[in-house]
Design a protein around this motif. Structure first.
Motif, PDB file in Angstrom:
ATOM      1  N   THR A 115      40.342  44.535  34.256  1.00  0.00           N
ATOM      2  CA  THR A 115      40.772  43.534  35.232  1.00  0.00           C
ATOM      3  C   THR A 115      39.822  42.341  35.222  1.00  0.00           C
ATOM      4  O   THR A 115      38.658  42.458  34.818  1.00  0.00           O
ATOM      5  CB  THR A 115      40.827  44.133  36.644  1.00  0.00           C
ATOM      6  N   LEU A 116      40.300  41.203  35.677  1.00  0.00           N
ATOM      7  CA  LEU A 116      39.450  40.018  35.746  1.00  0.00           C
ATOM      8  C   LEU A 116      38.265  40.245  36.664  1.00  0.00           C
ATOM      9  O   LEU A 116      37.149  39.784  36.392  1.00  0.00           O
ATOM     10  CB  LEU A 116      40.272  38.818  36.229  1.00  0.00           C
ATOM     11  N   GLU A 117      38.498  40.989  37.770  1.00  0.00           N
ATOM     12  CA  GLU A 117      37.405  41.249  38.703  1.00  0.00           C
ATOM     13  C   GLU A 117      36.314  42.091  38.047  1.00  0.00           C
ATOM     14  O   GLU A 117      35.115  41.812  38.203  1.00  0.00           O
ATOM     15  CB  GLU A 117      37.945  41.947  39.951  1.00  0.00           C
TER      16      GLU A 117
ATOM     17  N   GLN B 103      35.732  42.292  34.840  1.00  0.00           N
ATOM     18  CA  GLN B 103      35.099  41.498  33.792  1.00  0.00           C
ATOM     19  C   GLN B 103      34.122  40.495  34.380  1.00  0.00           C
ATOM     20  O   GLN B 103      33.061  40.237  33.791  1.00  0.00           O
ATOM     21  CB  GLN B 103      36.179  40.804  32.973  1.00  0.00           C
ATOM     22  N   GLU B 104      34.440  39.931  35.545  1.00  0.00           N
ATOM     23  CA  GLU B 104      33.505  39.037  36.220  1.00  0.00           C
ATOM     24  C   GLU B 104      32.203  39.775  36.553  1.00  0.00           C
ATOM     25  O   GLU B 104      31.099  39.222  36.414  1.00  0.00           O
ATOM     26  CB  GLU B 104      34.136  38.469  37.488  1.00  0.00           C
TER      27      GLU B 104
END
Length: 404
Positions: free
Chosen positions: A355-357, A359-360
């Motif tokens: 998920t982008l979260e 990966q952040e």
């Protein structure tokens, strides 16, 4: 300190098979220790005798009470090959011990079969120390297995396992009381064993031959998803292979698999290198049975499962790990920090984010702590109408770091 503790390997031929030094150690002992079967091979005398009747821990504690006096422990064959020797060395230290091995079960069985223990196609397995499902790790064409049995039902259970995996035509030999006056031998193939029971003291030899359609899972990381029971949330085989390469399984090392899902990464860690250990941590009760079933089906029943949420469950995980994989739970506060704190110096941490979260989070840790950041993009061939195209899977961002 004098060498007050001796450990003498003894076979089914009893005192007749022992050399002069082994007999001298038995004769000089003030206290004799062993199983009822071993002690029964000695002549009766007035010396104290200790058995393992109340368990190994109690027996070792009783030996400690006689420290400094001549104590002789009788053990089967080679005491350091799946025997009591390892436990005694760990407790008392080799400096106070003499260990005299006799030909062990594996050496005797290899001799009966005419197989070399040094042959790369031969493996020794204990179904006495582990459930019979441990054989699932070794079901590879052409391998020859020497197996210590737990009891008289083990040959039947092992033969049934082979048949279920498509190895029913594998030649099979079972010896009872090998080396003794009442030695028995049975030669057949696995599918013709038909559930018969033998005497409890037995060993088994298989030469593995698969039938068409047999389930064969190599030990190289990256097994297909079909090798595992899972709910769809499983690290894909290409990503899993890359993850294991970063985790670097090494002999004797321990992995924590955080957010284990199906347990695939922990299981492949255990299959990749002998003598490794792994703890799978999972919070979802719906996945517990899958993890345990996968461990059994892939021959690593010693996988430890901790049921709980990270990082709170870290406190229950025991010794510090040499490697940590975070495949789930990146959104939970403290997971990465807790894993890094628990990790041994020089240990490896690998975390995968989809998920982008997630990966952040990995990008933030990479900026703060360094390490290596890689994006893994996989596409697999799939039908596009009447043609074929490459259908991409979700990208994975992987962060790998070594603790200073």
């Amino acid at each position: 300190m004098d060498r007050w503790l001796s450990v003498v390997g003894i076979g089914e031929d009893g005192l007749d098979g022992l050399g002069a030094r082994a007999r001298a150690l038995i004769d000089r002992a003030d206290v004799l220790v062993g199983g009822e079967r071993h002690l029964g091979k000695l002549s009766d005398d007035s010396r104290p005798r200790l058995t393992w009747g109340e368990g190994l821990d109690a027996g070792i504690a009783a030996i400690a009470e006689h420290a400094g006096r001549p104590v002789c422990v009788l053990a089967s064959g080679d005491p350091l090959n799946f025997g009591i020797g390892k436990r005694l060395v760990a407790r008392f230290g080799i400096d106070v011990m003499d260990i005299l091995p006799a030909p062990g079960a594996f050496a005797l069985l290899a001799a009966r079969m005419g197989w070399s223990l040094a042959d790369g196609t031969l493996r020794t397995v204990s179904c006495h120390a582990f459930p019979v499902e441990v054989l699932n790790r070794h079901l590879l064409p052409g391998l020859r297995l020497l197996i210590l049995a737990r009891n008289g039902e083990t040959p039947a259970r092992a033969a049934e396992l082979l048949c279920n995996r498509g190895f029913g035509q594998s030649p099979m030999t079972v010896f009872e009381h090998m080396g003794g006056a009442d030695e028995g031998r049975y030669d057949t193939v696995a599918e013709e064993w038909e559930g018969r029971r033998v005497k409890d003291l037995n060993v088994i030899a298989f030469h593995l031959w698969p039938q068409p359609g047999a389930m064969i899972w190599p030990e190289v990381p990256g097994l297909p998803e079909a090798a595992f029971r899972h709910d769809g949330k499983i690290t894909k085989r290409e990503v899993r292979a890359a993850t294991l390469a970063r985790l670097q399984p090494l002999p004797g090392q321990l992995l924590w698999d955080v957010g284990a899902g199906s347990g695939a990464v922990a299981i492949e860690w255990l299959r990749a290198v002998a003598s490794t250990e792994a703890v799978a941590m999972e919070r979802d009760p719906a996945r517990f049975d899958d993890i345990l079933a996968n461990a059994m089906n892939l021959g690593v029943p010693h996988l430890t499962l901790i049921k709980g949420e990270a990082p709170q469950c870290f406190a229950d995980a025991g010794p510090a790990p040499d490697a940590v994989f975070v495949g789930g739970g990146l959104s939970q506060d403290g997971v990465i920090d807790g894993a890094l704190a628990a990790l041994k110096p020089g240990g490896r941490l690998v975390a995968n984010g989809v998920t982008l979260e997630a990966q952040e989070t990995l990008i933030r840790y990479h900026r703060a702590l360094g390490g290596e950041l890689a994006r893994i993009a996989i596409a697999r061939a799939d039908a596009v109408g009447g043609l074929t195209g490459m259908r991409p899977l979700m990208d994975v961002l992987q962060w790998a770091v070594t603790k200073p």
